[in-house]
Design an enzyme around this catalytic site. Sequence first.
Site, PDB file in Angstrom:
ATOM      1  N   GLU A 189       0.812  -1.216   0.000  1.00  0.00           N
ATOM      2  CA  GLU A 189       0.000   0.000   0.000  1.00  0.00           C
ATOM      3  C   GLU A 189       0.849   1.272   0.000  1.00  0.00           C
ATOM      4  O   GLU A 189       0.464   2.285   0.590  1.00  0.00           O
ATOM      5  CB  GLU A 189      -0.962  -0.009   1.194  1.00  0.00           C
ATOM      6  CG  GLU A 189      -1.990  -1.140   1.121  1.00  0.00           C
ATOM      7  CD  GLU A 189      -3.022  -1.094   2.240  1.00  0.00           C
ATOM      8  OE1 GLU A 189      -2.729  -0.525   3.304  1.00  0.00           O
ATOM      9  OE2 GLU A 189      -4.118  -1.631   2.041  1.00  0.00           O
ATOM     10  N   GLU A 261      -6.897  -7.695  -1.229  1.00  0.00           N
ATOM     11  CA  GLU A 261      -7.603  -7.580   0.046  1.00  0.00           C
ATOM     12  C   GLU A 261      -9.060  -7.196  -0.188  1.00  0.00           C
ATOM     13  O   GLU A 261      -9.360  -6.035  -0.491  1.00  0.00           O
ATOM     14  CB  GLU A 261      -6.946  -6.548   0.973  1.00  0.00           C
ATOM     15  CG  GLU A 261      -5.574  -6.948   1.464  1.00  0.00           C
ATOM     16  CD  GLU A 261      -5.005  -5.975   2.503  1.00  0.00           C
ATOM     17  OE1 GLU A 261      -5.765  -5.100   2.987  1.00  0.00           O
ATOM     18  OE2 GLU A 261      -3.810  -6.094   2.818  1.00  0.00           O
TER      19      GLU A 261
END
Length: 831
Positions: A189, A261
């Site tokens: 991320e 995710e």
Amino acid sequence: MRANNTARALSLALLVLVVSVLGFVPGASCTEVSYDERALVIDGQRRIILSGSIHYPRSTPEMWPDLIQKAKDGGLNTIETYVFWNGHEPRPRQYNFEGNYDIMRFFKEVQKAGMYAILRIGPYICGEWNYGGLPAWLRDIPDMQFRLHNEPFEREMETFTTLIVNKMKDANMFAGQGGPIILTQIENEYGNVQSNLPDQESATKYIHWCADMANKQNVGVPWIMCQQSNDVPPNVIETCNGFYCHDFKPKGSNMPKIWTENWTGWFKAWDKPDYHRPAEDVAYAVAMFFQNRGSVQNYYMYHGGTNFGRTSGGPYITTTYDYDAPLDEYGNIRQPKYGHLKALHTVLTSMEKHLVYGQQNETNLDDKVKATKYTLDDGSSACFISNSHDNKDVNVTFEGSAYQVPAWSVSVLPDCKTVAYNTAKVKTQTSVMVKKESAAKGGLKWSWLPEFLRPSFTDSYGSFKSNELLEQIVTGADESDYLWYKTSLTRGPKEQFTLYVNTTGHELYAFVNGELAGYKHAVNGPYLFQFEAPVTLKPGKNYISLLSATVGLKNYGASFELMPAGIVGGPVKLVSAHGNTIDLSNNTWTYKTGLFGEQKQIHLDKPGLRWSPFAVPTNRPFTWYKATFQAPAGTEAVVVDLVGLNKGVVYVNGHNLGRYWPSYVAGDMDGCHRCDYRGEYVTWNNQEKCLTGCGEVGQRFYHVPRSFLNAAHGAPNTVVLFEEAGGDPAKVNFRTVAVGPVCADAEKGDAVTLACAHGRTISSVDTASFGVSGGQCGAYEGGSGCESKPALEAITAACVGKKWCTVSYTDAFDSADCKGSGVLTVQATCS
């Protein structure tokens, strides 16, 4: 001939040597993994990947086989996990790969189950984990900058990444070695924070260095980077994280659509209620992803687990990491989410060839209604019809047939004719888990020890001294939640002051001349606060001892590691009633990390400790308590109920179960008063929904894995509490987690299936009604009074005394007084 034989023998020996060096096992099935724009290509075949996150440190090795098998039974073919750097290397070059950090054993269990694996090395992982998995000792290294282009950080990151890769190679865990790992991840991320970092040129160099370093590891499978946004290195696959990823398109040609995710719920903080993402919405998101050419999907989390010890980050994140996952914190199947998704997985798996090889054709039936058809060369096809309206059911005609599609749902038609699955229609039972008390009547018998504070009440006992107020994490190397700041001053006559301490928290206890002057903790969010308390200084020498405590470390955001903790800089001041100010900030301060009981490992209950069974105190801060208990019989999950305590740490047989704080009550939020699966699920900006637990204890129950217990009949088990703030252990007890009420809805023609668990049986059928108008399983509210006596009798006869049962809803369940609304609701009780 002898020369030729010798040459052959030498060649064979060299071949064996080469094979050994590469880590291949003779006879093992080596898997080739590549990718194209449609999917991962495994041994020459495009595949859809249905994966679930199970984090090995958040469970135990004894739990792993069961968790992995339940994931496989739930229709998954892959297990994904982060790698937890600070758990594996708590101190420089001192490694831990034992117990629940035995990552090789974890992947071997995945392999044994016949599943693929995704290895997300990071090594920054976020994960609601202290420092996002980065060791705090990195900050001791000169010129260190986290996650930027600098030699100290890149050297340490490469060293750890190489260590993990080599351990996987040595264990033959990569696909090319016959192992389960088909994807690896570097960084995590980064694109979410990259634009907010102080040096954009350094950030770009760093992320491209990460990709180059990873590819030099020669793992033989693709590398991925999630949420990398615009600055995507050319030699990795960009992937998506979020509640919805169907509109995501990877940057770069020839790359498949990967969802690393899919958030099945959300993590919990002490001051927040419990987050629940409806099963209908999770299924909708998955179906939309595959409808829109998705090929690799991973649930975060599939099993959330527990933040054992001091691992939870945030700060202020609870010990539980349940995450409303399909497998709950204890490993129990969460229904209906598990079963509803399992049914979807079954349908998607049956359509695999169409999804990854079929020609896609889309038809817009409405501004938010779309039909998608995947057609193979043989003429067969598979279809989706999606309705993205969040408040309107639709009736549509597609290829000559009429379909009713509920709002915010996807209908899946494996043959493009018959609806085999709709994301909004849950056919799986709901299971309500209950906590059943297991200890003997009269509760636990406690003994106690006081925390030895006396050495902390002077400035002569400590690790070192400094003439400034230092930052806590660096000073204490994150070896404890606690750091003592101690100083002294000499005064003349007795005088009253107000003590002011500016701190970045998260908690502060102030002692003056050995007496507790006061306590304060920060609110969750801005951790800067000012402590204020009246104090009395005596003639002569006075001692001021400040105990600063953290409750998890920052784990997310640009330059998160620079967020300070403790009384860094202060100021610390004494102000008299006349306005005279004594600034102690540049006094000589003595520092000591941790508590005496931590250093003496009181939690291990070593011989020689003088536990007192007499006059067990309550509401006394800085107190250790101990009791023995019998392990609950059976195989159901065990929890310890810590109601009545304030704040501290709980241990069972020496195992740290984590921080507790049952005095912290979750606030009231609007999301506790509304829940509708329709519409986007959000957990921020006051858009939360489907919350429970507003105004209740933040966390009351703490997981005790069965492997932590002495299960032999009569064998004692020991629970030790460190009560920091002062509580009452009288109500503490152990419970088992069991299925209580089970419920199911069925339309005519459906089968009603009810099941208990852990050997329990259905003891009663409580409801069989067409008139349920509100409430939820276990607490239905009355309706029109449309009870079906025939259904109640039939289901009772078929189910009572059974571990599970199936009964078809037929016309026989109707009666003259009750023709039925079309949906039969059944509730039974397991005991």
